[in-house]
Structures are given as structure tokens and as C-alpha cells.
Design a protein around this motif. Sequence first.
Motif, short mmCIF file in Angstrom:
data_model
loop_
_atom_site.label_atom_id
_atom_site.label_comp_id
_atom_site.label_asym_id
_atom_site.label_seq_id
_atom_site.Cartn_x
_atom_site.Cartn_y
_atom_site.Cartn_z
N GLU A 137 0.97 -1.22 -0.06
CA GLU A 137 -0.11 -0.05 -0.22
C GLU A 137 0.96 1.41 -0.20
OE1 GLU A 137 -2.18 3.37 1.75
OE2 GLU A 137 -0.53 2.26 2.89
N ASP A 138 2.15 1.09 0.67
CA ASP A 138 2.82 2.32 0.58
C ASP A 138 3.66 2.58 -0.49
OD1 ASP A 138 4.56 -0.10 1.03
OD2 ASP A 138 5.90 0.77 2.23
N GLN A 139 3.92 1.77 -1.41
CA GLN A 139 4.60 2.04 -2.75
C GLN A 139 3.43 2.63 -3.54
OE1 GLN A 139 5.91 -1.98 -3.90
NE2 GLN A 139 8.02 -1.27 -3.90
N PHE A 194 0.73 4.01 -2.76
CA PHE A 194 0.40 5.45 -2.44
C PHE A 194 1.27 6.28 -2.78
CE2 PHE A 194 0.46 8.85 0.90
CZ PHE A 194 -0.67 9.50 0.80
N TYR A 195 2.69 6.02 -2.54
CA TYR A 195 3.81 6.97 -3.09
C TYR A 195 3.66 7.43 -4.54
CZ TYR A 195 8.43 8.62 -3.16
OH TYR A 195 9.70 9.55 -3.39
N LEU A 196 3.42 6.24 -5.55
CA LEU A 196 3.46 6.67 -6.79
C LEU A 196 2.20 7.38 -7.29
CD1 LEU A 196 4.68 3.43 -8.17
CD2 LEU A 196 5.85 5.28 -8.10
N ARG A 197 0.79 6.78 -6.57
CA ARG A 197 -0.03 7.74 -6.69
C ARG A 197 -0.09 9.28 -6.22
NH1 ARG A 197 -5.42 4.21 -4.68
NH2 ARG A 197 -6.57 5.72 -5.82
N GLN A 198 0.47 9.39 -4.98
CA GLN A 198 0.80 10.70 -4.62
C GLN A 198 1.38 11.52 -5.44
OE1 GLN A 198 2.61 13.46 -3.12
NE2 GLN A 198 0.18 14.10 -2.77
N ARG A 199 2.14 11.13 -6.56
CA ARG A 199 3.09 11.86 -7.44
C ARG A 199 2.03 12.04 -8.69
NH1 ARG A 199 5.00 13.03 -3.43
NH2 ARG A 199 7.35 12.67 -2.84
N LEU A 258 0.28 9.43 -10.54
CA LEU A 258 0.04 8.24 -11.25
C LEU A 258 -1.19 7.48 -10.86
CD1 LEU A 258 3.67 6.83 -11.38
CD2 LEU A 258 2.78 7.93 -13.31
N ALA A 285 -3.85 4.47 -10.26
CA ALA A 285 -3.63 3.27 -9.66
C ALA A 285 -2.94 2.18 -10.49
CB ALA A 285 -4.81 2.64 -9.01
N MET A 322 3.93 -0.05 -13.05
CA MET A 322 5.32 0.43 -13.01
C MET A 322 6.00 -0.35 -11.98
SD MET A 322 6.33 4.38 -12.12
CE MET A 322 6.54 5.09 -13.66
N ILE A 323 5.52 -0.73 -10.85
CA ILE A 323 5.95 -1.52 -9.87
C ILE A 323 6.58 -2.87 -10.29
CG2 ILE A 323 5.76 -2.56 -7.61
CD1 ILE A 323 3.92 -0.21 -6.93
N GLY A 327 9.57 -2.85 -12.80
CA GLY A 327 10.45 -2.61 -12.11
C GLY A 327 11.07 -3.88 -11.42
N ARG A 363 -4.75 9.65 1.68
CA ARG A 363 -4.20 8.17 1.93
C ARG A 363 -5.57 7.47 2.71
NH1 ARG A 363 1.54 6.36 3.94
NH2 ARG A 363 1.56 4.25 3.33
N VAL A 420 9.70 6.00 -0.28
CA VAL A 420 9.40 4.42 -0.47
C VAL A 420 10.25 4.10 -1.66
CG1 VAL A 420 7.75 2.64 -1.19
CG2 VAL A 420 7.13 4.49 0.46
N PRO A 456 11.95 -0.50 -6.63
CA PRO A 456 13.27 -1.43 -7.28
C PRO A 456 13.04 -1.40 -8.79
CG PRO A 456 12.62 -2.46 -5.42
CD PRO A 456 11.47 -1.49 -5.61
N GLY A 457 14.06 -1.06 -9.62
CA GLY A 457 13.92 -1.30 -10.93
C GLY A 457 13.46 -0.19 -11.73
N ILE A 458 13.15 0.96 -11.14
CA ILE A 458 12.40 1.95 -11.92
C ILE A 458 13.24 3.22 -11.66
CG2 ILE A 458 10.56 3.75 -12.11
CD1 ILE A 458 10.07 1.17 -13.25
#
Lengths: 485, 256
Positions: free
Chosen positions: A432-434, A436-441, A443, A445, A451-452, A455, B52, B90, B93-95
Motif C-alpha cells: 500500500e505504501d508503494q 500510495f507513493y506513486l499515486r501521490q505523485r 500516477l 493506480a 510501474m512496480i 521494475g 491516503r 518509499v 526497485p527497478g524504476i
Amino acid sequence: MSSTVDTIRDLARQDYKWGFVTEVDEDRVPKGLNEDIVRLISARKGEPEWMLEWRLNALRHWFQMAREQGEPKWANVKFPPVDYQDIVYYSAPKKKPTIESLDQVDPEIVKTYEKLGIPLEERKRLAGVAVDAVFDSVSVATTFKDKLAEMGVIFCSFSEAVKNHPGLVKKYLGSVVPHTDNFYAALNAAVFTDGSFVYVPKGVRCPMELSTYFRINAAETGQFERTLIVADEGSHVSYLEGCTAPIRDTNQLHAAVVELIALDNAQIKYSTVQNWYPGDKEGRGGIYNFVTKRGKCAGRNSKISWTQVETGSAITWKYPSCILQGDGSVGEFYSVALTNNRQQADTGTKMIHIGKNTRSTIVSKGISAGHGQNTYRGQVKILKGATNARNYTQCDSLLIGDKCGAHTFPYIDVRNSTAKMEHEASTSKIGEDQLFYLRQRGLKAEDAVSMIVNGFCKTVFKELPMEFAVEAQKLLGVSLEGSVG
Amino acid sequence: MALLEIKDLHASVDGQEILKGVNLTVNAGEVHSIMGPNGSGKSTLSAVLARRATYEVTGGSVLLNGKDLLAMEPEEAACEGVFLAFQYPVEIPGIGNAYFLRSAMNAIRKHHGQDELDAMDFLPLYKERMKLLEIDEKFMSRSVNEGFSGGEKKRNEILQLAMLEPKLAILDETDSGLDIDALRIVSRGVNAMRGPDRAFLVITHYQRLLDYIKPDFVHVLVDGKIARSGGPELAIELEKTGYGSAEAEALQAQHA
């Protein structure tokens, strides 16, 4: 990693876009499996007597296996028993094209390839990729043949190889995967209809990536292709295989065999992007992908490298393996396997170390979403004579949601005390933290998940030829559709 | 119209009420500092504003430029100009950093109907901002926050802030875990971004950060409510007397 998030987003909205059926007259044999059917297939293909005998021998063995033990039961997959007498074992486009010119290929088939994004016309002009296209069971067009022939490289359909290069076929066919190897290998040996053959002569570095697209078209036909690649001393070859299949309600069986042989100092790189129809969200339909792929590093300092991206099929049962016979030979296996909805995959590799100073690397990335079940099964075997053998295994699983599963079965068998083995494994959930981090920027869901996952797969994607890497990323986006909220 | 208007905001985590009626108005161009003891609800406030999902809003309203912020998904809030510099950034990895940031910028640009930036437009800007934050260019191709030191992660947050140019930037304890040099660099980045169109909410436990980023207003959050508000002098007073006096006042107010 050049494809943009938007491409993935657009693709993620699409349903399985390769679900169309091409209307061509087909030449089919009756359903069922017996000696007459095998004789019929062999006759249709105009095969010599030795080839027929080879098939019949395999068929008898398959019948014995079917009686005594049936299908292999050890894999971590569930499916109702397959009725092997209810399958059509040969289906070929009736207007059998010759291979010299694309003009002679049925325009419907050419259109199909265009929809798949591999217009042969364009490919012909674009330097770099030679395509041997398998449409259902017969190879319809081979391009770049002349240029390859100049260098002595043989790249043709399996049927042609049987006719024109019987010496090579006889010598190597079944030498890595004998018909006695397993249930599906025996079945394939009896009824295989076509496939690709590659021979790279001594010291030749194949000037282009060789590529085959497979496509299952007709309903209720199994596809049993057979690929044989021989790299003679000091030669190099890179082979790409891509698969798509249209939507069909009933399950279709795909039982292929791939054999690779690398002689002294030869290198073979074999890349697969597999996107067979995975079935619908409830698990109806889809391909059973039961494939035996194995390479033999027969010569000293030879190298075989498998890279696979498996996003399709209802069930995948596949273990591209390396027999490291030659001293100093190297085996590699890089894999991304994704299961979404009701897909099941049991996939991995075997690295059999026989020669001295042999090395192997295994990198496996399993992604499970929806109700998908993903199993890594790998065997590393160091035989007594394999002094100073080394293996590195990295096996990572990524879970999306709470209804999917990831399973890992590594088998390690070491019989020489000089061996060095490393095994790393991890299982993680998309946090959830990953997200949320990307959505806060900013992107979305689904883009964040793509993206995750991309990666997570990066170490495998970088092993793929450029053009395939981009396609693989797009496929992941499509395959993950609906996997979040 | 105020940029941010928080009225009687209540929020819970796992059924436990953390914010118990927060009122706060922030205008464009202003820098507000939210201070307070551990557990007073500072990080909860920032998480709620960034939308959140694990934080449940149980009452009150928040308007961002007149729009209902509480009705937005995290990515909508981001596209509407809310940026949160994470206390614990957070790892992805890989990006690569550059790829990630350009994707984020383009998602926001798309939301506003603007054309996407290609790599040629993006890179010069990125390099310039990296220089401001004393970040090595090698950093571009490294994976997002993977293997970064605490200080590098915080600088990366401010670099993203500088690139995304939000309307409301929330710094959640950005100073925690920073040595004095990193604090100076991070603050320089933030100060460079101050301007008439942008507001900052600087959440911190210590007055130290406010020596570098001078706030216009200081608020003390105690037990889920703003107990005191004042100018920069309030922060200095708190540094001397501790949060005890503010807590006592809040307690008195409750019993009055």
C-alpha cells in the motif's frame, strides 16, 4: 524501459485484442489419435519412411505411458483430464503456399499477421529480423532465407529440413529430448506437424535475430510444433519466439518440444514471449501450454541462455533446461511468469552440471494477481565429475491482492564437494505504501501497479532483445488489467 | 478564496480518532508550520490531505481552491496540486528516478490538458534542479530511493517537489534524520520554491528547521486540535518552554 506509462495504460483498457478468427479453408484429419492418424500426418507431409518409423515408435511409447501412468501429476496445477481422442491432430491451410514469395500466401493469413503487428511485408523491408511464421501447423512463409543461405545458415520449417537436410535432422532429432522423456514429449514426437529448424555452421555469427511467431487458429486443434536448433563450433545465434492465440471457448492443447544443441564455443540465446489466450475471468477456455524445452551444451565453453516472458495460457507447464556437458559450459535461465484471474503456471528450469567448471544462473520472477497460482520449480544438479561447478539462483515472487498464490519448489542435488551454490528467494506484496507513493505523485493506480511490476522484472527484461523488451512491458500491462481495485 | 480551507476535520486510524476538529486556513504564498508533540496528529493531518486511504475522515470539510479535497483520490489530489514530501520515502526497485519523475510530470500535465514532456524537454530542467540540491547526475538512472541514505531520500523528495511545482507542498518531518549540511541543502531547495502562487505546510517536531525555512505562521497541534497559533516567535518560545505549556493550555481549554 522506454515505453511510456501511457502506452501501458491504453493497453490495460483493452480486452484480449488478438481474439479474432481467420476464415481460411482448412485441411483437417479426423479427430482422435492412433497409428492411422500418424501415418496420415506423415503422408500429408510427404515424409520419408524413417521419419514415419520415428513417429510410430514414439506413439507406441505414448500409449504405454498413457496406460501405465497417464499425464504427469506432480505439477502444482489443476485441470480436468484431457480427452486425447477428442483432438484434431492435423490442420493445415488448404491452399498450401510455397515459400518463395509472399504473394502466394493466402491474403487472409497475411492479414492475420498484420493484426498481430508482424506484417511480413514490413518485416521483409526492416533489416534484422527473419521470420518463419507457423500458422496452425504448417510454416507458410520464410523470409530472409537467401541472405542467411549465403552465410550457410539454414533456417527453414521442420518439414523442409526433413526433406532437404535429413542427415542433420537424423543426427540431432530427439538427442536432447528423447520421445521417452515425458508424456507430452512422446505425444509431440508422434504427431508434431511442423516447426522451425536452424543450423548455424562453424564459426558463423548469425547476422540477425531469427524469429518465429506461432498462432493457434482452428478450434479444437492441438498445436504440436517442434523446434531444433544446432549451433556448430564457434557459432552464435539468437532466436525469438512469440505466441498469440485467438479466443476459443474450449481448451486447446499446445505441446511443443524445443531442442537446442551447442557445440564447442557455440552460443545460443533463445527468447520467448508467450501470450496464448489465458481464458476468461472465470477461467473458461484458454490454452494448456505443456512444453518441453531443453538445451544441451555439448561442447566445451558453449553457452545456452533461455529468456522467457510468460503472460498467457490457462495453464503453463514448462521448464526450459540446460544440460551442461561440455567443460566450462554456461547455462542461463531468465524468466518472468505472470498469472492473473484463474491462470496457473508451474514453470522453472533444470540445470544439470556434468562437465568441469560449468556455471549456471537462474533468475525467476513470478507475479500473481487475481486468483492466479504461480509456482517456480527448479532443479540444480551437480554430478560427481562436475568439479568447480557454480550456480546462482534468484527466485522472487510478487503478489497483487490477497486471493492469489506463489509457490517455490527448488531442488538442489550436489554430488561434488567443490560446487558453489547460491540461492536467494523473496516473496513480497505490492505494498500500500508503494502504491500510495506513486499515486501521490499523480500516477493512476493501474499505472502505479504496472510501474512496480515492470521494475520488479527489470533484471529479466534487460536480457531480452530490445524490440521484445518493449512488447513484454506492454503485455504485462495488458495482463494485469483489472488486478487492482 | 483561500488555497486550503480545513474546517472541523476529524479523522481516525483503525477506529481510533486522531484528528478531533482541526481548523486551518492557508492562503497562496504563505508558509505555515505545524508543530506539536509526538502522537498529536501531525502526520495524520498530512496523510489525510494527501488522501491516503488508511486514514478515515469522520467529519468536517477540506477545500482546495474551492474544490472538495476529501472527494479526491490520491492521484487527483496530486494533479490538483497537493504534494507530500514523505517522512519515509518509499523504494521502487527497478524504476529509474528520471523515468519515474517524467511519468509523474506527464500524468499531471495530461490532467491539465497539456502536452507531454519528452526526454529532451525534461532533462535540462531536471539537471538544473539537481544542481540546486547538490545531487550527482549519476543519480538519474538509479532506482527510485533504492539504497539511498536518509539524506539522499529527503533531497530526492525536494527535487521532486521542485520539478512538480505543486500549489500546496506538505513537508512531513523532512528534517528528521538530516545532518546540518543536508538540512541546509534541503532548506535552500524549499526556499527557492517559495512564491506567491505556492503555499507550504511544514510539519516538524523541532524548531531547528524553522531557522532555515522561515514560516509566516506557526500552529501547535495537541491531541488532534490546534491548541495555539502565532507568528515565528511562537516556535522560538516552544523551543524554550517545550510543548508542556501548550498542552496545559489545551487541557485547560477542554475543561473550561
